[in-house]
Design a protein around this motif. Structure first.
Motif, mmCIF file in Angstrom:
data_model
loop_
_atom_site.group_PDB
_atom_site.id
_atom_site.type_symbol
_atom_site.label_atom_id
_atom_site.label_comp_id
_atom_site.label_asym_id
_atom_site.label_seq_id
_atom_site.Cartn_x
_atom_site.Cartn_y
_atom_site.Cartn_z
ATOM 1 N N UNK A 190 39.884 56.795 36.738
ATOM 2 C CA UNK A 190 41.131 56.054 36.891
ATOM 3 C C UNK A 190 41.197 55.356 38.246
ATOM 4 N N UNK A 191 40.393 55.833 39.197
ATOM 5 C CA UNK A 191 40.405 55.253 40.534
ATOM 6 C C UNK A 191 38.979 54.908 40.929
ATOM 7 N N UNK A 192 38.815 53.671 41.386
ATOM 8 C CA UNK A 192 37.490 53.231 41.824
ATOM 9 C C UNK A 192 37.630 52.551 43.178
ATOM 10 N N UNK A 193 36.579 52.678 43.966
ATOM 11 C CA UNK A 193 36.537 51.982 45.249
ATOM 12 C C UNK A 193 35.354 51.020 45.214
ATOM 13 N N UNK A 194 35.617 49.773 45.553
ATOM 14 C CA UNK A 194 34.556 48.786 45.487
ATOM 15 C C UNK A 194 34.684 47.816 46.658
ATOM 16 N N UNK A 195 33.563 47.603 47.333
ATOM 17 C CA UNK A 195 33.592 46.682 48.459
ATOM 18 C C UNK A 195 33.614 45.251 47.931
ATOM 19 N N UNK A 196 34.394 44.417 48.578
ATOM 20 C CA UNK A 196 34.476 43.036 48.119
ATOM 21 C C UNK A 196 35.285 42.197 49.076
ATOM 22 N N UNK A 197 35.164 40.886 48.904
ATOM 23 C CA UNK A 197 35.822 39.921 49.790
ATOM 24 C C UNK A 197 36.931 39.227 49.015
ATOM 25 N N UNK A 198 38.146 39.265 49.536
ATOM 26 C CA UNK A 198 39.290 38.665 48.836
ATOM 27 C C UNK A 198 39.073 37.183 48.549
ATOM 28 N N UNK A 199 38.247 36.518 49.363
ATOM 29 C CA UNK A 199 38.009 35.086 49.159
ATOM 30 C C UNK A 199 36.965 34.815 48.086
ATOM 31 N N UNK A 200 36.259 35.849 47.691
ATOM 32 C CA UNK A 200 35.197 35.662 46.714
ATOM 33 C C UNK A 200 34.988 36.970 45.951
ATOM 34 N N UNK A 201 35.803 37.159 44.933
ATOM 35 C CA UNK A 201 35.735 38.413 44.152
ATOM 36 C C UNK A 201 34.688 38.258 43.051
ATOM 37 N N UNK A 202 33.460 37.959 43.453
ATOM 38 C CA UNK A 202 32.415 37.610 42.484
ATOM 39 C C UNK A 202 32.054 38.767 41.561
ATOM 40 N N UNK A 203 32.352 40.000 41.999
ATOM 41 C CA UNK A 203 32.021 41.150 41.154
ATOM 42 C C UNK A 203 33.017 41.337 40.017
ATOM 43 N N UNK A 204 34.089 40.557 40.018
ATOM 44 C CA UNK A 204 35.113 40.723 38.990
ATOM 45 C C UNK A 204 35.180 39.476 38.119
ATOM 46 N N UNK A 205 35.254 39.720 36.806
ATOM 47 C CA UNK A 205 35.273 38.594 35.862
ATOM 48 C C UNK A 205 36.645 37.927 35.845
ATOM 49 N N UNK A 206 36.679 36.731 35.277
ATOM 50 C CA UNK A 206 37.963 36.047 35.085
ATOM 51 C C UNK A 206 38.863 36.906 34.203
ATOM 52 N N UNK A 207 40.146 36.796 34.444
ATOM 53 C CA UNK A 207 41.146 37.406 33.548
ATOM 54 C C UNK A 207 40.874 38.878 33.281
ATOM 55 N N UNK A 208 40.603 39.630 34.350
ATOM 56 C CA UNK A 208 40.286 41.041 34.109
ATOM 57 C C UNK A 208 41.340 42.017 34.625
ATOM 58 N N UNK A 209 42.342 41.539 35.346
ATOM 59 C CA UNK A 209 43.334 42.454 35.903
ATOM 60 C C UNK A 209 44.740 42.079 35.464
ATOM 61 N N UNK A 210 45.569 43.116 35.322
ATOM 62 C CA UNK A 210 46.976 42.904 34.982
ATOM 63 C C UNK A 210 47.832 42.718 36.229
ATOM 64 N N UNK A 211 47.478 43.432 37.275
ATOM 65 C CA UNK A 211 48.277 43.417 38.493
ATOM 66 C C UNK A 211 47.338 43.351 39.688
ATOM 67 N N UNK A 212 47.634 42.430 40.591
ATOM 68 C CA UNK A 212 46.853 42.276 41.823
ATOM 69 C C UNK A 212 47.810 42.517 42.974
ATOM 70 N N UNK A 213 47.497 43.498 43.801
ATOM 71 C CA UNK A 213 48.356 43.740 44.962
ATOM 72 C C UNK A 213 47.526 43.620 46.231
ATOM 73 N N UNK A 214 48.173 43.185 47.287
ATOM 74 C CA UNK A 214 47.535 43.141 48.599
ATOM 75 C C UNK A 214 48.616 43.456 49.620
ATOM 76 N N UNK A 215 48.443 44.569 50.309
ATOM 77 C CA UNK A 215 49.455 45.042 51.256
ATOM 78 C C UNK A 215 48.908 44.986 52.677
#
Lengths: 331, 256
Positions: A190-215
């Motif tokens: 249910x919880x995953x940690x993945x390194x990535x750059x907010x400007x280039x989320x290349x590891x994530x496909x289009x239309x794959x998330x319901x909610x995007x948060x950035x705090x």
């Protein structure tokens, strides 16, 4: 030696001085009342950008920000409590409340059939720049993932924490295992940690998330427009973007008090507790260089988000911006 | 809830809520209302509505904020429906409408408005909405919506040959409506809830007394601000009472 001393004095004299009595803070951003609402200028233009009040090359900012968070990672949570007098917990609780994660999770769990074979999560949340897991842990508890992790099989609800900084992610994963046990990460996933750059989320496909948060992360991104564009890409139709970030205080009296506290107390706390004045100086300066509330609304609209709005908290010290993808065509 | 209320008050979340909605929000609110009997005036009702649209991410749930978006939308819809029903009477049944006394017209208008709440009364949900409407952050909006309803009723029910009802007369009608609503909510007779309910006789009695009073006493118009305060006070008192009623008469529908 005298030449070098003279140069240092000249640099010091040119640098802005801040103290409570003299208000010589550079006014970097107009407040929303005088903002030109026709079009936001590109966040990055030319070869240089800001790193706090310092001008740096565009390709240098990312590594400088990474160094700051490498340095503060271990004391980040303690410093958050001290700098905000615990208010950051209220702000994150409020973010959780209006995110409706609890209701969404209940609806998703109700809709699951016994012969569910699809491995894709039915509710997938991406928490960007969420390294130490503060916001993600709130989602985990609201979505009842801990209870679900006691059953076998993957959880249909998943929260992915993405951060550019490996140190912050390691802190987050350690805290998650200590708080929730290993099954949440290893079994139910249910919880995953993945390194990535907010400007280039290349590891994530289009239309794959319901909610995007950035705090408290968007202001550290080199190109905010790129980050917003990526957020729009990875969200599903009807998906929601939420940003909790320090913003501009409209009230001049409160702003004076806030500025005095920010520029005097916070770097001093950083030096005393974390032995790192410069990193906390940057954190304070970066707030002043970031877009104000209305500017960020415009940027989000330009990135394609609909029904964009913001809510000021604590007199505008922080604001929650939210927007949706493609709801107008689907509802 | 208490802690979050205190924090909100102390730390003054200073975004001013404006209860008007875009087309997608209206669609979502309309789709959510049928789920209120099962889930209450909660975000769960909205999430249930969103789940039924397979093209849409469940995150669209956040487009509207329960409970008050749902309740305020309901009140607006019912005010619009009442207006349409009364306009139809006035325009299409003018002769018959003209023969009715003011009391009969007001009775028809208020009972029609109350009957629009039938579904939520039957599910024992309306008293919850009244309690939410009496919260400090919503009470002014609730009162304004009630005032809009009373103004609509007065403008469409008044007799053409006589002067318009003044602010005090409208205020007292508002109080009568709220009292009738409270009577209906508190009524525990589930078998004959609407058609034979005592509330209609109660309402008629109050209107007759009101009409008698206005015809025998010279009433002076209240200043606008005082009328608003009166509405607010009336709403607060009745909604607080209905909150107590909700404790005395718990819902019989199982909560999900």
């Amino acid at each position: 030696m005298w030449t070098r001393t003279l140069q240092r004095i000249q640099v010091f004299q040119r640098a802005p001085k801040w103290c409570a009595s003299t208000s010589r803070l550079p006014r970097k951003r107009n407040l929303s009342t005088s903002f030109d609402s026709s079009k936001a200028q590109p966040y990055v233009s030319g070869s240089s950008t800001h790193f706090g009040y310092e001008k740096v090359a565009v390709n240098e900012k990312e590594s400088r920000v990474r160094e700051v968070f490498d340095s503060v990672a271990d004391s980040y949570d303690v410093m958050n409590d001290l700098m905000s007098s615990g208010l950051h917990r209220y702000w994150k609780d409020y973010l959780l409340q209006i995110s409706a994660v609890e209701s969404m999770a209940k609806a998703v769990r109700r809709s699951i059939s016994t012969d569910q074979t699809d491995n894709n999560p039915l509710l997938h949340i991406l928490d960007v720049a969420g390294g130490t897991g503060d916001v993600a842990f709130r989602f985990i508890e609201a979505a009842n993932c801990v209870e679900r992790s006691k059953s076998s099989g993957k959880d249909p609800i998943r929260i992915t924490v993405c951060d550019i900084n490996a140190e912050m992610l390691q802190v987050g994963e350690r805290r998650a295992r200590a708080k929730f046990g290993n099954s949440l990460l290893d079994d139910s996933q249910a919880l995953q940690f993945q390194q990535g750059n907010a400007q280039d989320l290349c590891d994530f496909a289009d239309c794959s998330f319901d909610l995007y948060t950035i705090a408290f992360g968007l202001r550290n991104v080199t190109d905010v427009d790129k980050a917003l564009s990526e957020a729009h890409r990875v969200l599903k139709p009807g998906g929601r973007f939420m940003c909790l970030e320090f913003s501009q205080v409209p009230n001049p009296v409160l702003r004076q008090i806030y500025d005095a506290y920010s520029f005097n107390a916070i770097p001093a706390m950083g030096e005393f507790i974390a032995n790192d004045r410069h990193s906390y100086q940057y954190l304070v300066e970066s707030i002043r260089m970031f877009s104000n509330q209305d500017e960020l609304v415009l940027r989000m609209q330009q990135a394609g988000f609909q029904h964009v709005k913001y809510t000021n908290l604590t007199g505008g010290i922080v604001a929650i911006h939210e927007g949706w993808k493609d709801v107008d065509t689907l509802l | 809830m208490h802690r979050s209320f205190v924090l909100r008050t102390v730390l003054s979340r200073n975004s001013r809520r404006c209860f008007s909605w875009s087309a997608p929000q209206v669609q979502l609110l309309r789709a959510s209302l049928p789920h209120v009997p099962a889930y209450g005036w909660t975000q769960d009702a909205v999430a249930a509505a969103v789940s039924s649209n397979t093209r849409l991410s469940v995150a669209a749930t956040g487009l509207v904020q329960a409970p008050y978006d749902l309740i305020a939308f309901c009140m607006d819809e019912w005010n619009d429906q009442l207006r349409q029903i009364l306009l139809e009477r006035v325009n299409n049944y003018a002769e018959e409408w003209g023969t009715l006394s003011l009391v009969d017209r007001l009775h028809f208008a208020f009972s029609t408005r109350l009957k629009l709440q039938h579904e939520f009364l039957k599910a024992n949900r309306w008293h919850e909405a009244m309690a939410v409407g009496a919260r400090p952050e919503y009470v002014v909006t609730t009162s304004e919506k009630l005032q809009t309803m009373v103004e609509t009723v007065c403008s469409l029910c008044q007799e053409n040959t006589k002067a318009s009802l003044n602010a005090l007369e409208q205020f007292s009608l508002g109080a009568i409506y709220v009292a009738a609503e409270l009577h209906l909510v508190s009524s525990n007779d589930t078998m004959t809830r609407f058609e034979d309910d005592e509330t209609w006789a109660f309402l008629r009695q109050q209107l007759i007394q009101w009409d008698r009073l206005r015809n025998t006493t010279t009433l002076t118009a209240l200043p606008e601000s005082a009328a608003t305060v009166a509405y607010v006070s009336s709403t607060l008192v009745s909604s607080l009472t209905s909150g107590l009623a909700s404790l005395m008469f718990p819902s019989e529908i199982p909560r999900k």
